[in-house]
Design a protein around this motif. Sequence first.
Motif, PDB file in Angstrom:
ATOM      1  N   MET A  63       8.459   0.601   2.322  1.00  0.00           N
ATOM      2  CA  MET A  63       7.245   1.280   1.884  1.00  0.00           C
ATOM      3  C   MET A  63       7.286   1.462   0.379  1.00  0.00           C
ATOM      4  O   MET A  63       8.323   1.797  -0.196  1.00  0.00           O
ATOM      5  N   VAL A 103       1.193   4.099  12.446  1.00  0.00           N
ATOM      6  CA  VAL A 103       0.704   2.774  12.815  1.00  0.00           C
ATOM      7  C   VAL A 103       0.139   2.882  14.224  1.00  0.00           C
ATOM      8  O   VAL A 103       0.752   3.504  15.098  1.00  0.00           O
ATOM      9  N   TYR A 129      -2.993  -1.246   0.618  1.00  0.00           N
ATOM     10  CA  TYR A 129      -3.997  -0.188   0.537  1.00  0.00           C
ATOM     11  C   TYR A 129      -3.915   0.443  -0.844  1.00  0.00           C
ATOM     12  O   TYR A 129      -3.039   0.099  -1.669  1.00  0.00           O
ATOM     13  N   PRO A 149       0.505   6.798   4.221  1.00  0.00           N
ATOM     14  CA  PRO A 149       0.571   6.365   5.623  1.00  0.00           C
ATOM     15  C   PRO A 149       1.070   7.479   6.543  1.00  0.00           C
ATOM     16  O   PRO A 149       2.078   8.126   6.258  1.00  0.00           O
ATOM     17  N   ASP A 150       0.341   7.676   7.635  1.00  0.00           N
ATOM     18  CA  ASP A 150       0.725   8.684   8.622  1.00  0.00           C
ATOM     19  C   ASP A 150       1.293   8.025   9.878  1.00  0.00           C
ATOM     20  O   ASP A 150       2.375   8.382  10.338  1.00  0.00           O
ATOM     21  N   LEU A 199       3.032  -1.460   2.764  1.00  0.00           N
ATOM     22  CA  LEU A 199       4.022  -1.224   3.815  1.00  0.00           C
ATOM     23  C   LEU A 199       4.237  -2.552   4.518  1.00  0.00           C
ATOM     24  O   LEU A 199       3.280  -3.247   4.854  1.00  0.00           O
ATOM     25  N   SER A 216      -3.955   6.719   7.406  1.00  0.00           N
ATOM     26  CA  SER A 216      -3.421   7.650   6.410  1.00  0.00           C
ATOM     27  C   SER A 216      -3.521   9.088   6.902  1.00  0.00           C
ATOM     28  O   SER A 216      -4.169   9.384   7.914  1.00  0.00           O
ATOM     29  N   VAL A 267      -2.771   0.736  10.148  1.00  0.00           N
ATOM     30  CA  VAL A 267      -2.076   1.929   9.684  1.00  0.00           C
ATOM     31  C   VAL A 267      -3.141   2.934   9.270  1.00  0.00           C
ATOM     32  O   VAL A 267      -4.172   2.572   8.697  1.00  0.00           O
ATOM     33  N   GLU A 272      -8.008   3.854   6.933  1.00  0.00           N
ATOM     34  CA  GLU A 272      -7.356   2.812   7.729  1.00  0.00           C
ATOM     35  C   GLU A 272      -7.143   1.539   6.916  1.00  0.00           C
ATOM     36  O   GLU A 272      -7.912   1.242   6.002  1.00  0.00           O
TER      37      GLU A 272
END
Length: 353
Positions: free
Chosen positions: A241, A338, A329, A335-336, A246, A271, A269, A276
């Motif tokens: 990352m 996938v 992105y 990122p939270d 990522l 956030s 992915v 997205e």
Amino acid sequence: MKKIFLASLAAAVAFTMVGCKGTNEKRGDEHLKEGRYRNAINSYLEAKKKGSVSDEFYDNFTLALVRAAEIEAKKDLNSDLISGYFDKAGVNMPEVKNAEVVEEYVTKMATVGKQQATQDGVDFNTIINAFARIDTALVYAKSKGVGEGSVKTLRNEAENAVVAKALPEIKDESDPVVSEFGLLRLEYVAPENAEVKAALNKNRKTTRGYFLIFGENIADAAGKRFVDKWGYVMALPTIKMAPGSLNGELQFWASTGNNTELDPEKIKVVSTDGKEAIAKVSGGWCEAEVLVGKKGDEKIEKKKQPIKKGTKGKLMNEFLCSVNVSFTYAKDFVPDYVEYKDEFGIGRKYLGQ
């Protein structure tokens, strides 16, 4: 003139039926006043059976039920009678007129819920049911516009007490998958607790490469149905990352009960604020059962079948697939998780912060 007289007579009869107290209701009121709540309940039930009750009936009947539940909880917090009393009081709520009665109902039900959730040595199913009781009280408080603040305070106190008891042991757990299960259970009952959020985020960084399959490694599986909810379980055995990107290997374990296709275009992915980004996939593999060996001595083995770029894989139930993914992105995208979703199920792999 005759019509007016008949209409007046009908209204008077209706008022008499609704506005006056019969013998059973009066007896119930006397029991309620003297604190004989179970006797009051029996008298009110008889009054209701007769069909003639006053405007105060449901207020007083509800008070008897709530106070009987409170007394029962003092004797035995886990008594089945408690739910019966509170449930019946809830049925009465649409007919209750006095705001003070509503407030007593919601605050005492939430108080008992808090007591049940925070008692020593309690199993997690009991904790879940206790919070469900508090949340039911909150629903009634909101709908009636009475006692919402008090119930929220009681819920927050219950959350903090449960977290304070459970979190240290979870943090000491050596198996990160077991830790995550415990943290997910805490998150279920205390979703906004800052300590739980911080611990879960930290643990998720450790479990990026793990399939979160909660099986025999979980000694106490109470509450599993609330946290083990993904049809597709995912792992990132390799991940890199950086701000704006990522990439890594994303593996799938299917437990939807269906044999289906793995469509790389459905991998994304998400956030922390809901944005997205769709994955770019550069090949991979899926496990398949293949017949091997000489004729007459064949046997079935699992083999990795390649997924070529731009094609779909065959994702079999309880088999593995793996794809090489990359996401790009904006640099402020955090990122939270996938996600993969199709008509058979959904999977999420939380990344931690």
